[in-house]
Design a protein around this motif. Structure first.
Motif, PDB file in Angstrom:
ATOM      1  N   PHE A 368       0.831  -1.202   0.000  1.00  0.00           N
ATOM      2  CA  PHE A 368       0.000   0.000   0.000  1.00  0.00           C
ATOM      3  C   PHE A 368       0.874   1.263   0.000  1.00  0.00           C
ATOM      4  O   PHE A 368       0.423   2.340   0.349  1.00  0.00           O
ATOM      5  CB  PHE A 368      -0.912   0.015   1.233  1.00  0.00           C
ATOM      6  N   GLY A 369       2.132   1.093  -0.355  1.00  0.00           N
ATOM      7  CA  GLY A 369       3.089   2.184  -0.279  1.00  0.00           C
ATOM      8  C   GLY A 369       2.762   3.333  -1.223  1.00  0.00           C
ATOM      9  O   GLY A 369       2.236   3.142  -2.309  1.00  0.00           O
ATOM     10  N   GLN A 370       3.069   4.541  -0.756  1.00  0.00           N
ATOM     11  CA  GLN A 370       2.865   5.747  -1.578  1.00  0.00           C
ATOM     12  C   GLN A 370       4.213   6.440  -1.737  1.00  0.00           C
ATOM     13  O   GLN A 370       4.866   6.769  -0.757  1.00  0.00           O
ATOM     14  CB  GLN A 370       1.872   6.702  -0.905  1.00  0.00           C
ATOM     15  N   ASN A 371       4.603   6.635  -2.970  1.00  0.00           N
ATOM     16  CA  ASN A 371       5.924   7.157  -3.259  1.00  0.00           C
ATOM     17  C   ASN A 371       5.801   8.415  -4.111  1.00  0.00           C
ATOM     18  O   ASN A 371       5.248   8.379  -5.197  1.00  0.00           O
ATOM     19  CB  ASN A 371       6.680   6.071  -4.036  1.00  0.00           C
ATOM     20  N   SER A 372       6.297   9.533  -3.594  1.00  0.00           N
ATOM     21  CA  SER A 372       6.219  10.778  -4.357  1.00  0.00           C
ATOM     22  C   SER A 372       7.607  11.309  -4.642  1.00  0.00           C
ATOM     23  O   SER A 372       8.452  11.348  -3.755  1.00  0.00           O
ATOM     24  CB  SER A 372       5.454  11.848  -3.577  1.00  0.00           C
ATOM     25  N   TYR A 373       7.816  11.713  -5.856  1.00  0.00           N
ATOM     26  CA  TYR A 373       9.036  12.436  -6.191  1.00  0.00           C
ATOM     27  C   TYR A 373       8.677  13.913  -6.271  1.00  0.00           C
ATOM     28  O   TYR A 373       7.724  14.302  -6.933  1.00  0.00           O
ATOM     29  CB  TYR A 373       9.621  11.975  -7.531  1.00  0.00           C
TER      30      TYR A 373
END
Lengths: 482, 250
Positions: A368-373
């Motif tokens: 359920f990971g959320q990854n933002s650059y």
């Protein structure tokens, strides 16, 4: 995680050689933050007056600031009055006597990572330790380095022994008022590392330190300052691992780098703070301010990070490219699995002429990971001939995770050249099946595909670190593909 | 070595294989021909264990194993190799690294010692000659930036290194020009062996001029509707697939 370590044992035997901790052993300042607490911290550390004033100024600024809300992360409010702002190492009696007393799950992780036995004890906080909570003692190889005029010591020691350098450069890259977490750090930082490479000296070894969170109730506020004088070179490694904890912990570090004319600083991080369990419980909140200033002409600062840990990562290692022809680089791998959230990226601020920057960001999301650059490239008015190349790739594993990119470009000089590439891909069933049809197990296939995806970043890491990073990635993503 | 009995499979709700029977003995080369949509690639995929197909009936026995019970990687380790119609790109993973990992997984399964990088490279170079492959392949990522012909050649190169017991070649000839077709065919012919079974899945007879099969089977509507020797392929070429549909009451 192996630094060449004749020193771990050595340091263990000569416990607290560097003095300043002995008399404050085992004590923790009660939770809460006030000017009195800051005075107490400063007094305990026997700091000169300028440090106390600096801390108080930061604190007064912090009081007027609010926590930033723009990041793409969600977490329960932090009660800053419930955090204890100073804790010295526990005495040997309070710590596990041997690895038998350590959480077996933690040991299993070390096993998977191939951490050498001797270091496992150190990392797990067994009494034969060289790294301590809040107060770093890992000032290894000191003799050899000092022959070259290199200063590598704990921040506290630098404040006492080299106040002129500290006073000159502390806050020169990240001012006290820079942001909420940097201001907090400036007010209460406990310790950290200091490094000065004199003119023309090439540091002959990778400098490294371990940071570790050990005390359940204490936030961790590290401060690192690295200065490379004219023509100097240094490669600095930062590795983190945290024991299992079931409540969220705040970590707000500040790292400042200064590169003078023709100097190069390479800063590599493998960050593996406790990410929380599979349900998203526990885990470290990591709010870090890292910034380097290429002050001199032809200087270079290169950030490489592999972020696999923490429940929340808020981190933007940046470069201020002030000197002519200076170069900034940012290579990043950020992994989020289970319920981890990462909002990370960089800022490249081009001030000087012919300044160049490169950004390579690889985000991997699973579970359920959320990854933002989040990246900003600013080309200021006088930065003629500036160039930037940005590449920003996301890899998704499974269908419940997310990848987001927030790139910002601000160009005020029309001679600038800027390239930006971005991609998002999913680990394909096709790729997995192809590997499996050749006899490679599902798990090995995932690890192979992910490592391939990160290759451009891993090759920027020093060899040992790259090997460790690959293993870490495998462990972090374990079980993420059914 | 391979016994397919009344094999039925579907993709989603669509029935594709409706009762395939086929026996392959060691040393034999079987060509499976048929019009588009007849189920050729499905058969190849089912044998390799692709999970987008659901087997609804029948059995497949491979060297005494119930093949359908095995995971794809277990089938591969037992010696089943599929040369893909569309080989997959894996960016950043070295072609040689990938193939060594595959070979060592198979060797480990057989109880053989794993090959180190040096021994592996020596072996790989020998096999590369067979396929007239460029040295630059060593440093490239798996199929990344390969031309269509290079990808197909790479598949046969992998087969040469992994030395499977049963090789299934899915439309290996598609997208190859005549020179590449010759090289690939040479490679396959060099791998013909009394202990190795080969299944060629192809739409066109042309491949069979270069790799001469022992048996030809025509697949239509999910069944093998006609079997014969290599001359059946020529007859098909002559009369077209419509001829089959006319002669066989479906």
């Amino acid at each position: 995680m192996s630094t060449s370590v004749p020193s771990i044992e050595e340091l263990a035997n000569q416990e607290y050689k560097y003095g300043f901790v002995t008399e404050i052993e085992s004590d923790t300042v009660p939770p809460g933050l006030s000017e009195d607490v800051i005075r107490l911290i400063s007094a305990k550390k026997k700091e000169p007056a300028f440090m106390l004033e600096w801390r108080l100024k930061a604190y007064r600024q912090w009081l007027k600031m609010t926590e930033p809300k723009w990041a793409n992360v969600k977490y329960d409010p932090i009660d800053y009055q419930k955090i204890s702002y100073y804790s010295a190492p526990k005495s040997a009696e309070d710590r596990p006597k041997s690895l038998d007393e350590v959480d077996p799950e933690l040991l299993a992780t070390y096993e998977k990572l191939g951490v050498p036995l001797m270091e496992r004890a150190a990392l797990a906080g067994v009494a034969v330790d060289a790294v301590f909570d809040s107060v770093s003692v890992a000032t290894t190889f000191k003799g050899k380095l000092s022959e070259l005029g290199i200063i590598f010591c704990s921040f506290s020691e630098a404040v006492r022994e080299h106040p002129e350098l500290v006073q000159k450069y502390l806050g020169s890259v990240v001012p006290t008022s820079d942001n909420f977490f940097a201001a907090l750090n400036s007010a209460v930082f406990s310790d950290g590392s200091f490094c000065y490479i004199p003119k023309g000296v090439r540091c002959p070894m990778e400098l490294s330190t371990y940071f570790r969170i050990n005390n359940g109730e204490s936030g961790q506020f590290e401060r690192t300052l690295i200065i490379a004088d004219e023509g100097a070179y240094v490669s600095y490694l930062e590795g983190c691992t945290a024991p299992k904890r079931d409540r969220n912990q705040l970590h707000a570090a500040v790292v400042e780098l200064v590169a003078l004319d023709n100097a190069t600083i390479k800063y590599s991080t493998v960050q593996n703070w406790y990410p929380g369990d599979k349900e998203g419980k526990g885990g470290i909140y990591n709010f870090v301010t890292k910034r380097g200033k290429c002050l001199g002409k032809n200087s270079k600062i290169s950030w490489t990070q592999v972020e696999t840990g923490s429940a929340i990562t808020w981190k933007y290692p940046s470069c201020i490219l002030q000197g002519e022809n200076s170069v900034g680089e940012f290579y990043s791998v950020a992994v989020t699995n289970n319920f981890q959230q990462a909002d990370t990226g960089t800022k490249m601020i081009h001030i000087g002429r012919n300044t160049r920057s490169t950004i390579v960001s690889k985000g991997i999301s699973a579970g359920f990971g959320q990854n933002s650059y989040r990246g900003a490239v600013k080309i200021l008015k006088n930065a003629s001939g500036a160039r930037n190349y940005s590449q920003c790739d996301s890899l998704l594993i499974g269908d419940k995770c997310g990848a987001h990119t927030f790139p910002v470009l601000e160009v005020k000089n029309n001679s600038a050249q800027i390239e930006h590439e971005a991609s998002t891909s999913r680990i394909g069933e096709d790729q997995l099946f192809y590997c499996r049809q050749r006899g490679i197990s599902n798990e090995d296939a995932v690890s192979m595909i992910v490592n391939g995806f990160c290759k451009e970043v891993f090759r920027e890491l020093p060899m040992e670190f790259a090997v460790e990073a690959q293993k870490l990635l495998g462990v972090s993503l374990e079980g993420s593909v059914g | 070595m391979l016994e397919i009995r009344n094999l039925q499979a579907k993709a989603g709700d669509r029935e594709i294989l409706r009762g395939i029977n086929l026996t392959v003995k060691p040393g034999e080369v079987h060509a499976i021909m048929g019009p588009n949509g007849s189920g050729k690639s499905t058969l190849a995929g089912v044998l390799a264990g692709r999970d987008s197909y659901e087997v609804t009936g029948g059995s497949v026995t491979f060297l005494g194993h119930d093949l359908l019970e095995l995971d794809p990687e277990e089938r591969a380790r037992e010696g089943v190799f599929l040369a893909f119609q569309y080989p997959v790109e894996i960016p950043g993973v070295g072609n040689m690294y990938f193939l060594r990992a595959a070979l060592n997984a198979i060797r480990k399964h057989r109880g053989e010692e794993e090959l180190d990088a040096v021994d592996f490279l020596n072996l790989a170079r020998k096999k590369m000659k067979l396929l007239e492959m460029d040295d630059s392949l060593i440093n490239r990522s798996v199929n990344e930036g390969f031309s269509g012909g290079e990808k197909k050649r790479n598949e046969i190169f992998q087969m040469a290194v992994l030395e499977p017991k049963l090789a299934i070649l899915d439309e290996t000839d598609s997208g190859l020009d005549i020179d590449a077709l010759k090289i690939v065919s040479q490679g396959v012919n060099a791998l013909r062996d009394k202990d190795r079974g080969i299944i060629l899945v192809t739409h066109y007879q042309r491949l069979l001029n270069y790799i001469v099969p022992d048996f030809v089977h025509v697949l239509s509507g999910g069944r093998i509707v006609k079997s014969g020797g290599k001359e059946l392929a020529l007859e098909l070429e002559d009369k077209g697939y419509a001829w089959i549909d006319d002669t066989v009451a479906v």
